[in-house]
Design a protein around this motif. Structure first.
Motif, PDB file in Angstrom:
ATOM      1  N   UNK A  61       0.963  -1.247  -0.074  1.00 60.13           N
ATOM      2  CA  UNK A  61      -0.006   0.147   0.068  1.00 60.13           C
ATOM      3  C   UNK A  61       0.560   1.189  -0.087  1.00 60.13           C
ATOM      4  N   UNK A  62       0.523   2.237  -0.910  1.00 59.79           N
ATOM      5  CA  UNK A  62       1.421   3.357  -1.020  1.00 59.79           C
ATOM      6  C   UNK A  62       0.331   4.736  -0.889  1.00 59.79           C
ATOM      7  N   UNK A  63       0.681   5.640  -0.288  1.00 60.58           N
ATOM      8  CA  UNK A  63      -0.184   6.848  -0.129  1.00 60.58           C
ATOM      9  C   UNK A  63       0.703   8.062  -0.483  1.00 60.58           C
ATOM     10  N   UNK A  64       0.081   8.641  -1.662  1.00 57.19           N
ATOM     11  CA  UNK A  64       0.712   9.785  -2.051  1.00 57.19           C
ATOM     12  C   UNK A  64       0.003  11.086  -2.200  1.00 57.19           C
ATOM     13  N   UNK A  65       0.658  12.161  -1.919  1.00 52.92           N
ATOM     14  CA  UNK A  65      -0.232  13.465  -2.218  1.00 52.92           C
ATOM     15  C   UNK A  65      -0.055  13.930  -3.603  1.00 52.92           C
TER      16      UNK A  65
ATOM     17  N   UNK B  27      -4.514   8.415 -15.299  1.00 54.04           N
ATOM     18  CA  UNK B  27      -4.504   9.961 -14.822  1.00 54.04           C
ATOM     19  C   UNK B  27      -4.552   9.981 -13.455  1.00 54.04           C
ATOM     20  N   UNK B  28      -4.531   8.882 -12.562  1.00 53.06           N
ATOM     21  CA  UNK B  28      -4.448   9.138 -11.220  1.00 53.06           C
ATOM     22  C   UNK B  28      -2.842   8.759 -10.897  1.00 53.06           C
TER      23      UNK B  28
ATOM     24  N   UNK C 276      -3.815  12.740  -9.898  1.00 52.90           N
ATOM     25  CA  UNK C 276      -5.107  13.368  -9.425  1.00 52.90           C
ATOM     26  C   UNK C 276      -5.448  12.663  -8.221  1.00 52.90           C
ATOM     27  N   UNK C 277      -6.588  12.995  -7.445  1.00 54.89           N
ATOM     28  CA  UNK C 277      -6.886  12.232  -6.295  1.00 54.89           C
ATOM     29  C   UNK C 277      -7.826  10.956  -6.714  1.00 54.89           C
ATOM     30  N   UNK C 278      -7.434   9.667  -6.166  1.00 57.87           N
ATOM     31  CA  UNK C 278      -8.046   8.518  -6.391  1.00 57.87           C
ATOM     32  C   UNK C 278      -7.321   7.488  -5.945  1.00 57.87           C
ATOM     33  N   UNK C 279      -7.730   6.081  -6.446  1.00 59.07           N
ATOM     34  CA  UNK C 279      -6.760   5.065  -6.180  1.00 59.07           C
ATOM     35  C   UNK C 279      -6.597   4.265  -7.709  1.00 59.07           C
TER      36      UNK C 279
ATOM     37  N   UNK D 280      -2.873   5.131  -3.424  1.00 56.65           N
ATOM     38  CA  UNK D 280      -3.761   5.997  -3.008  1.00 56.65           C
ATOM     39  C   UNK D 280      -3.577   7.594  -3.131  1.00 56.65           C
ATOM     40  N   UNK D 281      -4.051   8.407  -3.802  1.00 53.06           N
ATOM     41  CA  UNK D 281      -3.584   9.552  -4.127  1.00 53.06           C
ATOM     42  C   UNK D 281      -4.720  10.648  -3.412  1.00 53.06           C
ATOM     43  N   UNK D 282      -3.994  11.488  -2.795  1.00 53.41           N
ATOM     44  CA  UNK D 282      -4.913  12.619  -1.795  1.00 53.41           C
ATOM     45  C   UNK D 282      -4.797  13.692  -2.204  1.00 53.41           C
ATOM     46  N   UNK D 283      -5.458  14.718  -2.317  1.00 51.84           N
ATOM     47  CA  UNK D 283      -5.135  16.181  -2.304  1.00 51.84           C
ATOM     48  C   UNK D 283      -4.374  16.750  -1.394  1.00 51.84           C
ATOM     49  N   UNK D 284      -3.601  17.800  -1.719  1.00 55.70           N
ATOM     50  CA  UNK D 284      -2.781  18.647  -0.734  1.00 55.70           C
ATOM     51  C   UNK D 284      -3.738  19.322   0.250  1.00 55.70           C
ATOM     52  N   UNK D 285      -3.984  18.907   1.370  1.00 54.44           N
ATOM     53  CA  UNK D 285      -4.981  19.710   2.368  1.00 54.44           C
ATOM     54  C   UNK D 285      -4.154  20.362   3.641  1.00 54.44           C
ATOM     55  N   UNK D 286      -3.031  20.666   3.314  1.00 55.18           N
ATOM     56  CA  UNK D 286      -2.070  21.155   4.510  1.00 55.18           C
ATOM     57  C   UNK D 286      -2.679  22.552   4.408  1.00 55.18           C
TER      58      UNK D 286
END
Length: 464
Positions: free
Chosen positions: A29-33, A55-56, A73-76, A93-99
């Protein structure tokens, strides 16, 4: 031997399946911003790579043993890398930058001490939930959220506000009248045999001579009657010359104009007026048939003692007052006449101020002074115009008006009396109606006094 053979027979299909389809890939499992990437290194050369959704998460091969996964882009998405014939699977798992958003949420929470606020929603709509201490914190949180989103749904719950407090304002309007009235006048008279007459400044009543009678060319009757000896009376019997002189000075001190006591709810304005209204005409124009004609309307202007104040209670429990006291009167000395109407001017003294006081403290407004000097000159016609000597036949009356307005204000917290409490009425030195207890005592005393009693010896009494 039988058991071993059976075990071998049971494992044979599994080995055969592994040989036919290959070993199951290891999953990571890998999570990237969004906008960032992840570098993957392998011990063997990479044969091929595959991405389920470029695209993700897109894949770029940097070297035979390095792969870069870029978050688009955000998604999986899923990325599979083969090296040495073994596939390696990565669940991306790509998440938006919510800092920025997280710092905004943290700023709301730290900016509202004692509150529990939860922020949800993104984009054009933000939802605020939780509890706050008062309505002011709820407004503050909504204002901070307005800087982040166009639509703010405020679901914050605040405890009900306490009942507004009532404030009693005790005010005293006093006019310190520093009037100095100086009066100076004299009457000079003579009734000797050579000269009979009198001269006066005509400011006060002069002495009156009796009917003149002559005998042998001499005055036989020349008495003088005085209606007012004024302050000083001087008479020379040997010369038959006298004078009456009046020199007075009077001063006024203090006059209480009004003592209003007003009760107002905090945040609400209260007003007091003790005086009246006078009408004054106002000239306006109206169009009649293309021409303009003057029209006189009447308006009313208040004058007298006026007071406007607005109390509020601060967080420390003090009373913040916005006070506007005013004292005005009609001034006919500066009146104007407009088309036959006499319109007086208004002499007013007013102050606007804001102060912070505690319960029972007082403050004063002073220095509103109205200075006027009126001097009246009285002289005897002809004689009073003679230089130097004419000063003896003149009198001056100087009226100085120096009125200073003094306003003393004392705010107090008040509360209504309970159902079982009784208001204390003012004590009278002498009651005009007897109380019920006094009336009953008077009737009992009267009944005892009117009850018949036996007077005299009662039966046989032994002498003492």
């Amino acid at each position: 031997m039988i058991r071993v053979s059976r075990l071998v027979q049971g494992l044979f299909p599994v080995v055969l399946a592994a040989a036919c389809f290959g070993a199951a890939p290891a999953v990571k499992e890998v999570s990237i911003i969004t906008g960032r990437g992840e570098l993957m290194r392998f011990e063997e050369d990479i044969q091929k790579v595959a991405a389920s959704e470029p695209k993700i998460a897109d894949v770029a091969v940097l070297s035979p043993r390095e792969v870069m996964i870029n978050a688009k882009g955000a998604g999986k998405a899923t990325v599979v890398v083969w090296n040495g014939g073994t596939p390696h699977q990565f669940n991306i798992t790509v998440r938006d930058d919510n800092s920025d958003y997280e710092s905004f949420v943290e700023k709301i929470k730290t900016g509202l001490p004692g509150a529990a606020v939860e922020v949800s929603g993104q984009g054009d709509t933000i939802v605020l939930t939780g509890t706050v201490k008062d309505a002011e914190q709820s407004k503050k949180a909504a204002g901070m959220a307005q800087t982040r989103a166009k639509n703010v749904v405020n679901l914050l719950q605040a405890p009900p506000a306490p009942d507004p407090r009532q404030i009693l304002l005790q005010v005293k309007f006093a006019s310190i009248d520093r009037v100095g009235l100086n009066e100076l006048g004299f009457n000079f008279f003579s009734r000797n045999a050579k000269t009979l007459g009198e001269t006066a400044t005509q400011q006060f009543q002069s002495p009156r001579f009796s009917q003149l009678q002559f005998q042998n060319q001499n005055f036989s009757n020349a008495t003088v009657n005085f209606a007012d000896l004024l302050n000083l009376f001087v008479f020379r019997p040997d010369l038959n010359i006298g004078a009456t002189i009046k020199a007075l000075q009077s001063r006024n001190l203090l006059q209480i104009l009004a003592e209003p006591n007003l009760i107002a709810i905090e945040g609400k304005e209260a007003s007091f007026v003790a005086g009246g209204s006078f009408p004054f005409p106002t000239l306006t124009t109206t169009s009649t048939g293309g021409a303009t004609a003057p029209v006189i309307t009447v308006q009313f202007k208040n004058f007298g003692v006026q007071l406007n104040f607005t109390p509020t209670v601060t967080n420390s429990g003090a009373i913040h007052l916005k006070v506007s006291p005013e004292v005005s009167s009609l001034d006919f000395a500066n009146a104007v006449t407009l088309q036959g109407f006499l319109i007086p001017a208004i002499a007013q003294r007013r102050a606007d101020t804001e102060v912070v006081l505690k319960d029972g403290e007082s403050f004063a407004i002073a220095g509103l002074i109205d200075n006027r000097v009126i001097q009246t000159l009285t002289k005897i016609r002809g004689v009073g115009d003679i230089p130097i000597l004419g000063n003896l036949f003149r009198s001056r009356t100087t009226r100085k008006s120096s009125d200073e307005l003094l306003v003393v204000i004392t705010p107090r917290f008040v509360r209504p009396l309970g159902t079982e409490e009784q208001a204390k009425l003012p004590d009278f030195q002498e009651g005009w109606l007897p109380t019920l207890a006094e009336e009953k005592a008077r009737k009992v005393k009267k009944d005892k006094a009117t009850k018949p009693e036996f007077v005299g010896p009662r039966g046989h009494q032994e002498p003492k």
